[in-house]
Each structure stands twice: as C-alpha cells, then as structure tokens.
Scaffold this active site. Structure first.
Site, PDB file in Angstrom:
ATOM      1  N   GLU A   1       0.850  -1.198   0.000  1.00 16.26           N
ATOM      2  CA  GLU A   1       0.000   0.000   0.000  1.00 16.26           C
ATOM      3  C   GLU A   1       0.885   1.247   0.000  1.00 16.26           C
ATOM      4  O   GLU A   1       1.831   1.340   0.771  1.00 16.26           O
ATOM      5  CB  GLU A   1      -0.878  -0.028   1.251  1.00 16.26           C
ATOM      6  CG  GLU A   1      -2.303   0.330   0.993  1.00 16.26           C
ATOM      7  CD  GLU A   1      -3.044  -0.689   0.132  1.00 16.26           C
ATOM      8  OE1 GLU A   1      -3.275  -0.383  -1.064  1.00 16.26           O
ATOM      9  OE2 GLU A   1      -3.399  -1.756   0.632  1.00 16.26           O
TER      10      GLU A   1
ATOM     11  N   SER B   1     -14.157  -0.648  -9.759  1.00 18.67           N
ATOM     12  CA  SER B   1     -15.116  -0.718 -10.864  1.00 18.67           C
ATOM     13  C   SER B   1     -14.564   0.042 -12.066  1.00 18.67           C
ATOM     14  O   SER B   1     -14.889  -0.267 -13.211  1.00 18.67           O
ATOM     15  CB  SER B   1     -16.460  -0.112 -10.434  1.00 18.67           C
ATOM     16  OG  SER B   1     -16.351   1.286 -10.231  1.00 18.67           O
TER      17      SER B   1
ATOM     18  N   ASP C   1      -4.453  -1.414 -10.723  1.00 17.82           N
ATOM     19  CA  ASP C   1      -5.813  -1.937 -10.872  1.00 17.82           C
ATOM     20  C   ASP C   1      -5.993  -2.628 -12.217  1.00 17.82           C
ATOM     21  O   ASP C   1      -6.540  -3.732 -12.303  1.00 17.82           O
ATOM     22  CB  ASP C   1      -6.833  -0.802 -10.748  1.00 17.82           C
ATOM     23  CG  ASP C   1      -6.776  -0.132  -9.391  1.00 17.82           C
ATOM     24  OD1 ASP C   1      -6.055  -0.644  -8.509  1.00 17.82           O
ATOM     25  OD2 ASP C   1      -7.439   0.903  -9.210  1.00 17.82           O
TER      26      ASP C   1
HETATM   27  P1  ADP Z   1     -13.725   2.468  -7.900  1.00 22.20           P
HETATM   28  O1  ADP Z   1     -12.799   2.170  -9.032  1.00 22.20           O
HETATM   29  O2  ADP Z   1     -13.110   2.285  -6.569  1.00 22.20           O
HETATM   30  O3  ADP Z   1     -15.029   1.732  -7.997  1.00 22.20           O
HETATM   31  P2  ADP Z   1     -13.606   5.089  -9.083  1.00 22.20           P
HETATM   32  O4  ADP Z   1     -14.023   6.415  -8.587  1.00 22.20           O
HETATM   33  O5  ADP Z   1     -12.193   4.889  -9.484  1.00 22.20           O
HETATM   34  O6  ADP Z   1     -14.066   4.020  -7.982  1.00 22.20           O
HETATM   35  O7  ADP Z   1     -14.471   4.726 -10.363  1.00 22.20           O
HETATM   36  C1  ADP Z   1     -15.885   4.801 -10.318  1.00 22.20           C
HETATM   37  C2  ADP Z   1     -16.408   5.478 -11.565  1.00 22.20           C
HETATM   38  O8  ADP Z   1     -16.201   4.604 -12.713  1.00 22.20           O
HETATM   39  C3  ADP Z   1     -17.910   5.689 -11.534  1.00 22.20           C
HETATM   40  O9  ADP Z   1     -18.227   6.900 -10.886  1.00 22.20           O
HETATM   41  C4  ADP Z   1     -18.263   5.711 -13.000  1.00 22.20           C
HETATM   42  O10 ADP Z   1     -17.989   6.977 -13.576  1.00 22.20           O
HETATM   43  C5  ADP Z   1     -17.294   4.702 -13.609  1.00 22.20           C
HETATM   44  N1  ADP Z   1     -17.884   3.361 -13.701  1.00 22.20           N
HETATM   45  C6  ADP Z   1     -17.464   2.246 -13.073  1.00 22.20           C
HETATM   46  N2  ADP Z   1     -18.214   1.179 -13.406  1.00 22.20           N
HETATM   47  C7  ADP Z   1     -19.152   1.616 -14.262  1.00 22.20           C
HETATM   48  C8  ADP Z   1     -20.238   1.007 -14.982  1.00 22.20           C
HETATM   49  N3  ADP Z   1     -20.519  -0.302 -14.872  1.00 22.20           N
HETATM   50  N4  ADP Z   1     -20.986   1.800 -15.782  1.00 22.20           N
HETATM   51  C9  ADP Z   1     -20.707   3.101 -15.920  1.00 22.20           C
HETATM   52  N5  ADP Z   1     -19.707   3.737 -15.289  1.00 22.20           N
HETATM   53  C10 ADP Z   1     -18.935   3.016 -14.461  1.00 22.20           C
HETATM   54 MG    MG Z   2     -10.976   3.222  -9.452  1.00 23.93          MG
END
Ligand code: ADP
Ligand code: MG
Length: 412
Positions: free
Chosen positions: A42, A141, A186
C-alpha cells in the site's frame, strides 16, 4: 454452480436482455472483467515499489454488436434506473469531448489509438454494461469498465495488443480522459489475474508475475469489511503522503524510496525529521513485506503470511497514519475471531479491511463485525467474501453453445 458462477451467469443474462431492450437487436458478443482487492503493498506504487493485488469474483459484463457507421453507443445501468446511453463518432472521441462515466469506455477507445491502434477501419459498436462491483467502494469498478472495453475492441477490431498493453491503455484512459492520476495496479490485476492467484507488479519496470495463492487447498478465504467510511481529507492526506515520500527520497539522495532497503533505515532515521522518517519506514518495510509475502506463499503457503498482513496494518496505522478507528476495529475483530492475518486495504482514511481466514469462520466474522461496529456506535459495515478469480475474458453468449453454461469463460 458456485455462487460466483451463478452471479456471473445472471449478469450475462442481464446484459443480453438489456442490450436487446436498448438497441432493438441481440448482441453478437459478451465480455467480462472483474474488480480487484490489494492483498499487500500500500502506497508503494508511486514510490516505484511492489504491489500484490488479485482479481475478485465481482464483474462488469458487457454485451456488444458491431454497427456500420463508425459510431459508438454505450449504455450502462446505475442502481435500478433505466440505462443511460451515450453516443459518439469514433473519430471525434478525445479527452476534451468526453465527460461523466462515459469518459471511461470512450477514453479507452481514444487511448488505444494513442498507443498505436489503427482505428481507421474500426466498425462502430453498440455496447451495454452491467456490473455487480460496487462503484466507488475501492474494488476498482473503474479498471473493470476499462478492461472490459479494452479486451472487446482488441478482439473485435483485431488490434493484437497483449494484456500488459491493454492495462496501459486503461491507465491512459483513466489518467487523460477521466483525469484521475492513478497507477497501473488496478488494470494489471483485472487483466492479468488468474484463479486462486495474485499478481505481483513491479511498479518501476511494470513487469508482472502471477503468484498462486493456494487458498482453496488450505480451506482459507478472504473477507472484506467495507467500513463505508470515507473521509473528506482523503485527497489532501494522499497528496501529503506523496509529498513526504518525495521529500524523504530527495534528502536521502535516491530517485525514489524503492531504492532503499531496511538496511538504510538507520541512516534515514539520522537524516530525516521524525514524521518523514516514519513515512519512509512504512514504504521501505512495505516493499519488503510484499516480496516476503510472495516468498512465503511459494515456500510455505498462505497460512504463513498472516504476520506480514498484520505488520502491514500496524505500519499504516502507526508510521503512515492513514488508518481510521473503524479500520482498526475491523482488523482487531478479525484477529479476535481467529483470522490468519488482517489489514486495511486501499489508500486509507476510510474504505475497507481484509482478513485472511478459515472458510468456516466467515459467518462468525460477519456477526462479530456487525456487533462490534454497533457497540462502538459506527455505521454498519458491509462484510463479504472475495474469491481470487480469473481476469477479463470473453464469455459465451447465453444459449449460443448448446450444452454450455451461460457465463462460462472461453479460453484466453
Ligand atoms: P472504484 O474504481 O473504486 O469503484 P472510481 O471512482 O475509481 O471508484 O471509479 C468509479 C467510476 O467509474 C464511476 O463513478 C463511474 O464513472 C465509472 N464506472 C465504473 N463502473 C461503471 C459502470 N458499470 N458503468 C458506468 N460507469 C462506471
Ligand atoms: Mg478506481
């Protein structure tokens, strides 16, 4: 079918059905990419060090079909609302023309072009996304949506990139099109992950190595406790930690903290102020712990890495000072219930912890976390198991291959 296979099959069905509703025709291909969790390593990424994440059994699934007009229509569902649809001409996609969530999928198309893909002959695409990775919860995500688009266009447009390059494409999209200054951990985890394995990434050379975890053989599993805490000072705290690391490296005369070993800590302690020294000590010892984890996994198996996970948490709590009471509580409870090891995971100032624990203790751990959080007056945490899983890949279309299971992964 395992719970994970069932969940992936349900996502596949939902993607196909949603695609049909939105675009009025069936999709011709189906793709998936997992989220990820960092096992150890980390705040080492921006110090040119080592990280050891793994892909998990939560996925973003994308249904696709070509179009004749060189336009991209991309749809995604959020919560239970209707799908949000965004449209763009391939030739117009650039960081300045994309915004909101569609900057991720469209940004990947732009980034592929920047890293050498010839998009002149690319057909248009209709794309429909569904996901069971919680958004913004630290399970990446964002890398999942990047990876699912990257593997799909790579194959559908015959781009011929390898997985490491697809990871770089995802990072470029996130850095330039979205504008988030993230590393490549990631994307590497979600593109290169394998079943019951983690991915060792050297953040300096970008060389990766798949490291078998062997959890299944030892009846061990990993449980995430998401504290659902996110502190307003996380961004400022992150910037301050980065600055401390740069200051430490500059005073000690090395390009980055990666270039120090634990043997250099005595000198570091003499030359640095106390706070900078403790920041440096975290990074130096954490790099050491990542490499020790890989060694112990190989020589003795996952039962032998507990003390490294525990030491990683103490180092983040005491030296790097990025833990919060909820994370310390989650880690303490896991140890009390009998976890092999436990640590906070992610950037800190909130977020989640992981516990490496016997499978039979998952339910007792869940109950203990819920009780302890309630007794301390904290918001109820989300407690769930994650299974180290295969990286992004193509899925069979439900019903396309008689006798095959929907959601079954094809060979990579
Ligand atoms: P994490 O990666 O921890 O989930 P992030 O802030 O890096 O959080 O990314 C989240 C952003 O990625 C969301 O706010 C959106 O804009 C985009 N995103 C992720 N998954 C999806 C999805 N399945 N459909 C549309 N946008 C997505
Ligand atoms: Mg992210």
């Amino acid at each position: 079918m395992s719970a994970a296979t069932t969940a992936l099959a349900a996502l596949a069905e939902a993607a196909v059905a949603g695609f049909g509703r939105t675009f009025g025709r069936p999709p011709t291909s189906l793709w998936s990419a997992p989220g990820r969790v960092n096992l150890i390593g980390e705040h080492t990424d921006y110090n040119d060090g080592f990280v050891l994440p793994f892909a998990i059994d939560r996925h973003t699934v994308m249904a696709a079909a070509p179009r004749g007009d060189r336009r991209i229509r991309v749809a995604s569902v959020f919560a239970d609302g209707p799908a949000d649809v965004v449209e763009a001409a391939i030739d117009d996609i650039a960081p300045a023309t994309v915004d909101g969530w569609s900057a991720y999928p469209l940004g990947v198309i732009w980034a592929a072009g920047r890293l050498g893909a010839d998009l002149a002959a690319a057909a248009g695409l209709d794309l429909y996304l569904v996901s069971d990775i919680p958004i913004g919860a630290g399970l990446s995500s964002s890398a999942a949506i990047e990876a699912v688009v990257a593997i799909a266009i790579d194959e559908l447009w015959g781009l011929g990139f390898d997985r490491s390059t697809l990871a770089r494409i995802g990072r470029l999209a996130e850095n330039e099109a979205v504008g988030a200054p993230t590393g490549i951990m990631d994307q590497s985890a979600v593109l290169l992950g394998e079943t019951d394995s983690a991915v060792l990434l050297d953040c300096r050379s970008l060389v990766t190595q798949v490291v078998p975890l062997g959890l299944a053989d030892e009846q061990l599993t990993i449980v995430v406790t998401d504290t659902r805490v996110s502190h307003a000072h996380a961004t400022g705290g992150y910037a301050a930690r980065r600055a401390s690391c740069e200051k430490g490296a500059a005073i000690l005369g090395v390009p980055s903290l990666r270039d120090l070993t634990v043997d250099d800590l005595a000198r570091a302690s003499a030359e640095l102020d106390d706070e900078t020294f403790r920041r440096v000590r975290h990074v130096v010892t954490e790099n050491d712990r990542v490499l020790a984890t890989v060694e112990r996994l190989r020589d003795a198996g996952p039962g032998a890495i507990g003390e490294l996970l525990d030491a990683s948490h103490s180092s983040m709590r005491d030296d790097f000072e990025i833990s919060v009471p909820e994370l310390d509580l989650a880690v303490e409870v896991a140890r009390r219930v009998g976890a092999v090891g436990s640590r906070m995971t992610g950037g800190g100032f909130g977020g989640a912890s992981i516990a490496l624990i016997r499978r039979s203790l998952v339910e007792p751990l869940r109950q203990a976390q819920e009780q302890a959080f309630a007794a301390s007056g904290h918001r109820a945490p989300e407690v769930f198991e994650v299974v180290p899983s295969a990286g992004a890949g193509r899925l069979a279309l439900p019903g396309a291959l008689p006798g095959s299971l929907p959601g079954e992964e094809t060979a990579r």
